[in-house]
Design a protein around this motif. Structure first.
Motif, mmCIF file in Angstrom:
data_model
loop_
_atom_site.group_PDB
_atom_site.id
_atom_site.type_symbol
_atom_site.label_atom_id
_atom_site.label_comp_id
_atom_site.label_asym_id
_atom_site.label_seq_id
_atom_site.Cartn_x
_atom_site.Cartn_y
_atom_site.Cartn_z
ATOM 1 N N TYR A 37 -4.567 -20.933 -23.926
ATOM 2 C CA TYR A 37 -4.280 -22.074 -24.806
ATOM 3 C C TYR A 37 -3.657 -21.597 -26.117
ATOM 4 C CZ TYR A 37 -5.335 -26.113 -27.830
ATOM 5 O OH TYR A 37 -5.262 -27.170 -28.717
ATOM 6 N N ILE A 38 -4.225 -20.550 -26.687
ATOM 7 C CA ILE A 38 -3.700 -19.994 -27.933
ATOM 8 C C ILE A 38 -2.313 -19.404 -27.707
ATOM 9 C CG2 ILE A 38 -4.029 -18.168 -29.650
ATOM 10 C CD1 ILE A 38 -7.105 -18.615 -29.106
ATOM 11 N N ALA A 39 -2.162 -18.672 -26.613
ATOM 12 C CA ALA A 39 -0.868 -18.067 -26.312
ATOM 13 C C ALA A 39 0.206 -19.139 -26.118
ATOM 14 C CB ALA A 39 -0.980 -17.202 -25.056
ATOM 15 N N ASP A 40 -0.130 -20.214 -25.422
ATOM 16 C CA ASP A 40 0.844 -21.281 -25.181
ATOM 17 C C ASP A 40 1.263 -21.958 -26.479
ATOM 18 O OD1 ASP A 40 0.726 -20.729 -22.490
ATOM 19 O OD2 ASP A 40 -0.591 -22.415 -21.995
ATOM 20 N N GLN A 41 0.326 -22.084 -27.419
ATOM 21 C CA GLN A 41 0.693 -22.634 -28.724
ATOM 22 C C GLN A 41 1.625 -21.681 -29.466
ATOM 23 O OE1 GLN A 41 -2.430 -25.112 -30.878
ATOM 24 N NE2 GLN A 41 -3.711 -23.824 -29.596
ATOM 25 N N GLY A 42 1.357 -20.395 -29.328
ATOM 26 C CA GLY A 42 2.230 -19.407 -29.950
ATOM 27 C C GLY A 42 3.631 -19.432 -29.371
ATOM 28 N N VAL A 43 3.705 -19.637 -28.071
ATOM 29 C CA VAL A 43 5.013 -19.733 -27.410
ATOM 30 C C VAL A 43 5.761 -20.961 -27.924
ATOM 31 C CG1 VAL A 43 6.167 -20.170 -25.207
ATOM 32 C CG2 VAL A 43 4.350 -18.468 -25.347
ATOM 33 N N ALA A 44 5.055 -22.087 -28.030
ATOM 34 C CA ALA A 44 5.683 -23.304 -28.551
ATOM 35 C C ALA A 44 6.198 -23.085 -29.969
ATOM 36 C CB ALA A 44 4.685 -24.459 -28.523
ATOM 37 N N ALA A 45 5.426 -22.368 -30.778
ATOM 38 C CA ALA A 45 5.836 -22.093 -32.155
ATOM 39 C C ALA A 45 7.055 -21.176 -32.190
ATOM 40 C CB ALA A 45 4.686 -21.459 -32.922
ATOM 41 N N ALA A 46 7.067 -20.175 -31.308
ATOM 42 C CA ALA A 46 8.191 -19.233 -31.277
ATOM 43 C C ALA A 46 9.466 -19.913 -30.800
ATOM 44 C CB ALA A 46 7.849 -18.047 -30.385
#
Length: 217
Positions: A37-46
């Motif tokens: 979940y955290i990684a997917d949010q980071g991907v969305a931010a990137a």
């Protein structure tokens, strides 16, 4: 560690995977799902960061270029447990049957064992490495690995989100104290546990799937 993820553009569109019954039965599963979940949010931010620079995401549903061309996909022990669980207990037929057939014939060095008819059969549980690999500008040409041919078009993950994802995964290895986890992440020692997905022998997973089916009868 990542800051104020709810302030991210698109953050509200990122949903945490949930498997309530299985999460209650497997103590490792909430750790892994939180990390994803955290990684997917980071991907969305990137991705948002690059789009504000005028770049356009080239990856789209149905593209399996990286699954075919990448020969070294790092996967961590907790991710391997998650993949085995998902393939054994969650994946529906006929996809599950097709995957089992492929795993039996898989040879180390082949393209990703979990690519079934151009579809990632474990997409919800795909490793962090797969979640983070995104390409901008133009889709990859046949046989192209953009990481080597045009790295400038490959998304650079946001380190703080990656670190927080690993922070949530480390208790799986018995590292529960926050200070100890931060030290390991600072030194990047978590990567010592990674294996290469394509180097593993996946026929054993089929045996696990078979035993599970037999116990259900």
């Amino acid at each position: 560690m990542a800051k104020k993820r709810t302030d991210l553009p698109l953050a509200n569109h990122i949903k945490r995977l949930t498997f309530p019954v299985s999460e209650a039965n497997h103590s490792w599963l909430p750790m892994l799902l939180d990390a994803f979940y955290i990684a997917d949010q980071g991907v969305a931010a990137a991705i948002h960061r690059e789009e504000t620079k005028g770049k356009k995401l080239a990856c789209s549903m149905g593209c399996a270029s990286c699954c075919i061309t990448h020969r070294s996909i790092p996967v961590y022990p907790i991710e391997l447990v998650g993949i085995s669980w998902y393939a054994t207990e969650v994946m529906p037929n006929p996809l599950r049957e097709k995957l089992a057939k492929k795993l039996l014939s898989y040879q180390p060095g082949d393209p990703c064992a979990f690519l079934v008819e151009t579809i990632c059969s474990i997409h919800p549980m795909r490793p962090l490495a797969c979640r983070h690999f995104n390409v901008f500008s133009t889709p990859c040409a046949e046989g192209e690995d953009a990481f080597y041919t045009r790295r400038k078009d490959v998304m650079v993950p946001m380190q703080d989100y990656m670190d927080e994802a690993f922070f949530h995964m480390l208790p799986f290895y018995g590292i529960t104290k926050a200070g100890d986890r931060r030290k390991i992440i600072k030194k990047r020692l978590q990567h010592d546990a990674a294996k290469e997905l394509q180097s593993l022998k996946w026929a054993e997973l089929v045996r696990t799937m078979t035993v599970h089916d037999q116990t259900k009868k």
